[in-house]
Motif scaffolding. Structure first.
Motif, PDB file in Angstrom:
ATOM      1  N   MET A   1       0.845  -1.198   0.000  1.00 22.34           N
ATOM      2  CA  MET A   1       0.000   0.000   0.000  1.00 22.34           C
ATOM      3  C   MET A   1       0.877   1.243   0.000  1.00 22.34           C
ATOM      4  N   ASN A   2       0.296   2.349  -0.417  1.00 27.72           N
ATOM      5  CA  ASN A   2       0.993   3.628  -0.349  1.00 27.72           C
ATOM      6  C   ASN A   2       0.674   4.306   0.974  1.00 27.72           C
ATOM      7  N   TRP A   3       1.726   4.764   1.647  1.00 26.73           N
ATOM      8  CA  TRP A   3       1.556   5.394   2.960  1.00 26.73           C
ATOM      9  C   TRP A   3       1.443   6.905   2.747  1.00 26.73           C
ATOM     10  N   LEU A   4       0.220   7.424   2.755  1.00 29.68           N
ATOM     11  CA  LEU A   4      -0.032   8.859   2.567  1.00 29.68           C
ATOM     12  C   LEU A   4      -1.006   9.348   3.632  1.00 29.68           C
ATOM     13  N   PRO A   5      -0.597   9.334   4.896  1.00 31.47           N
ATOM     14  CA  PRO A   5      -1.560   9.665   5.946  1.00 31.47           C
ATOM     15  C   PRO A   5      -1.808  11.153   6.156  1.00 31.47           C
ATOM     16  N   TYR A   6      -0.868  12.019   5.804  1.00 28.01           N
ATOM     17  CA  TYR A   6      -0.983  13.436   6.133  1.00 28.01           C
ATOM     18  C   TYR A   6      -0.817  14.311   4.877  1.00 28.01           C
TER      19      TYR A   6
ATOM     20  N   ARG B   1       0.118  15.375   1.224  1.00 26.53           N
ATOM     21  CA  ARG B   1       0.123  14.644  -0.049  1.00 26.53           C
ATOM     22  C   ARG B   1       0.752  15.428  -1.195  1.00 26.53           C
ATOM     23  N   GLY B   2       1.006  16.695  -0.992  1.00 30.85           N
ATOM     24  CA  GLY B   2       1.664  17.472  -2.022  1.00 30.85           C
ATOM     25  C   GLY B   2       0.786  17.849  -3.192  1.00 30.85           C
TER      26      GLY B   2
ATOM     27  N   VAL C   1      -7.055  16.051   8.589  1.00 28.89           N
ATOM     28  CA  VAL C   1      -6.449  14.752   8.863  1.00 28.89           C
ATOM     29  C   VAL C   1      -6.144  14.656  10.356  1.00 28.89           C
ATOM     30  N   GLU C   2      -6.167  13.469  10.850  1.00 29.04           N
ATOM     31  CA  GLU C   2      -5.834  13.219  12.259  1.00 29.04           C
ATOM     32  C   GLU C   2      -4.419  12.671  12.331  1.00 29.04           C
ATOM     33  N   ILE C   3      -3.548  13.394  13.022  1.00 29.38           N
ATOM     34  CA  ILE C   3      -2.157  12.976  13.141  1.00 29.38           C
ATOM     35  C   ILE C   3      -2.038  11.979  14.285  1.00 29.38           C
ATOM     36  N   ALA C   4      -1.352  10.893  14.041  1.00 29.31           N
ATOM     37  CA  ALA C   4      -1.208   9.839  15.042  1.00 29.31           C
ATOM     38  C   ALA C   4      -0.489  10.356  16.286  1.00 29.31           C
ATOM     39  N   PRO C   5      -0.709   9.723  17.443  1.00 37.27           N
ATOM     40  CA  PRO C   5       0.027  10.125  18.650  1.00 37.27           C
ATOM     41  C   PRO C   5       1.528  10.032  18.426  1.00 37.27           C
ATOM     42  N   PRO C   6       2.308  10.890  19.084  1.00 36.67           N
ATOM     43  CA  PRO C   6       3.765  10.865  18.894  1.00 36.67           C
ATOM     44  C   PRO C   6       4.379   9.642  19.560  1.00 36.67           C
ATOM     45  N   PRO C   7       5.565   9.240  19.130  1.00 33.57           N
ATOM     46  CA  PRO C   7       6.275   8.184  19.860  1.00 33.57           C
ATOM     47  C   PRO C   7       6.618   8.681  21.262  1.00 33.57           C
ATOM     48  N   PRO C   8       6.828   7.761  22.208  1.00 33.04           N
ATOM     49  CA  PRO C   8       7.012   8.162  23.617  1.00 33.04           C
ATOM     50  C   PRO C   8       8.131   9.164  23.844  1.00 33.04           C
ATOM     51  N   TRP C   9       9.191   9.101  23.034  1.00 33.63           N
ATOM     52  CA  TRP C   9      10.340   9.996  23.256  1.00 33.63           C
ATOM     53  C   TRP C   9      10.166  11.360  22.577  1.00 33.63           C
ATOM     54  N   ARG C  10       8.992  11.585  21.939  1.00 39.49           N
ATOM     55  CA  ARG C  10       8.732  12.880  21.307  1.00 39.49           C
ATOM     56  C   ARG C  10       7.442  13.514  21.819  1.00 39.49           C
TER      57      ARG C  10
END
Length: 312
Positions: free
Chosen positions: A1-6, A8-9, A16-25
């Motif tokens: 699949m193509n990963w285009l979550p946010y 797109r140019g 769009v809903e941005i995913a939660p950040p990784p724990p260290w960010r």
């Protein structure tokens, strides 16, 4: 699949809903004391520095975890919030001890004279003084404070030598307060709204702080400086150690793709490539996500996230 979550140019506006950040960010930034995994020999080096009241000089490549150990030590031993002094080529010993806003004080005096206020209040020096990170660390206290002096190898060549007297004596003077009309002045601490009363401009520590100095190994230091430090060099991390670190941040690294990335990362490090552990964490967090990229796109992102640091 193509990963285009946010993004797109295509210039089209969309919600769009941005995913939660990784724990260290996550922000505000949180201490990583629970996630830190000290390499072999680090605990002995820390305990030697604590026992002997000597600074701990940790050398290793960028992103190898040199500066995180102090968060864990401060948490385990109850040393309070870590004081941080981030070194640049313009850093000086004076600014690390205290900062004095002479121009601000002159301006306040002039404004006060124009308004015809109380002359003694116009000359109050306290609002224009603040202790620096090293100056705060050396204040008298029942328990040592924790101080990180980050990237000491980026400093002016004279700074390590300038530090010697303070690290040996554990005391310093604030000349502006030595000459001040009032013998005792309350001065603000670094990164805090708290104040401490300083008597006749003299500060003498009662418990030498736990000091961690980090270096990327980009330069040598004078022998007189080195002999006053406990020195530890970060070892190259193997696959087992990297798996432990990844598991501490992201949970058990049982995913086959994660294991593959860890193995490739460990192999590149063993060959002398300069890579940071947070690059590996970024790659695993993105490439092993349930809705993450695959195929050629995944490979392009892997190359993007794991670029060697010593090359453009």
């Amino acid at each position: 699949m193509n990963w285009l979550p946010y993004y797109r140019g295509d210039g089209l506006r969309r919600e769009v809903e941005i995913a939660p950040p990784p724990p260290w960010r996550t922000f505000p930034r949180k201490s990583q004391h629970a996630q830190y995994r000290p390499p072999a020999g680090m605990t002995d080096a820390v305990n030697a520095a604590l026992h002997l009241r000597r600074p701990l000089l940790i050398t290793g490549p960028a992103g190898s975890g040199k500066s995180t150990v102090i968060d864990q030590v401060a948490h385990e031993l109850g040393l309070g919030d870590v004081l941080r002094w981030h070194i640049t080529s313009r850093s000086t010993l004076g600014e690390a001890l205290y900062r004095y806003d002479a121009l601000g004080r002159i301006h306040a005096q002039n404004v006060g004279n124009l308004r015809g206020g109380d002359e003694s209040r116009q000359d109050d020096i306290a609002p224009f003084l603040q202790l620096g990170p090293l100056g705060t660390a050396l204040l008298p206290t029942d328990r040592p404070r924790a101080l990180l002096i980050d990237e000491i190898d980026k400093s002016d060549p004279d700074l390590p030598s300038d530090l010697l007297d303070v690290l040996e004596s554990g005391e310093y003077e604030i000349p502006e307060l030595v000459r001040y009309r009032e013998p005792k002045v309350r001065v603000r601490l670094w990164a805090s709204r708290d104040t401490h009363e300083i008597d006749r401009g003299s500060v003498k520590c009662t418990e030498f702080p736990f000091i961690v100095l980090t270096s990327n190994g980009d330069r040598d230091f004078p022998p007189a400086f080195l002999r006053r430090c406990i020195r530890f060099t970060m070892p190259r991390l193997g696959a087992d150690a990297l798996t432990d670190i990844v598991s501490a941040h992201l949970g058990e690294a049982s995913d086959a793709r994660a294991a593959e990335l860890i193995g490739q990362f460990a192999a590149r490090i063993s060959q002398g490539e300069h890579l940071a552990v947070d690059q590996l964490l970024n790659a695993i967090a993105l490439l092993t996500a349930p809705d993450g990229p695959d195929g050629a796109q995944a490979e392009q992102l892997r190359t993007l996230l794991l670029r060697e640091l010593a090359r453009d």
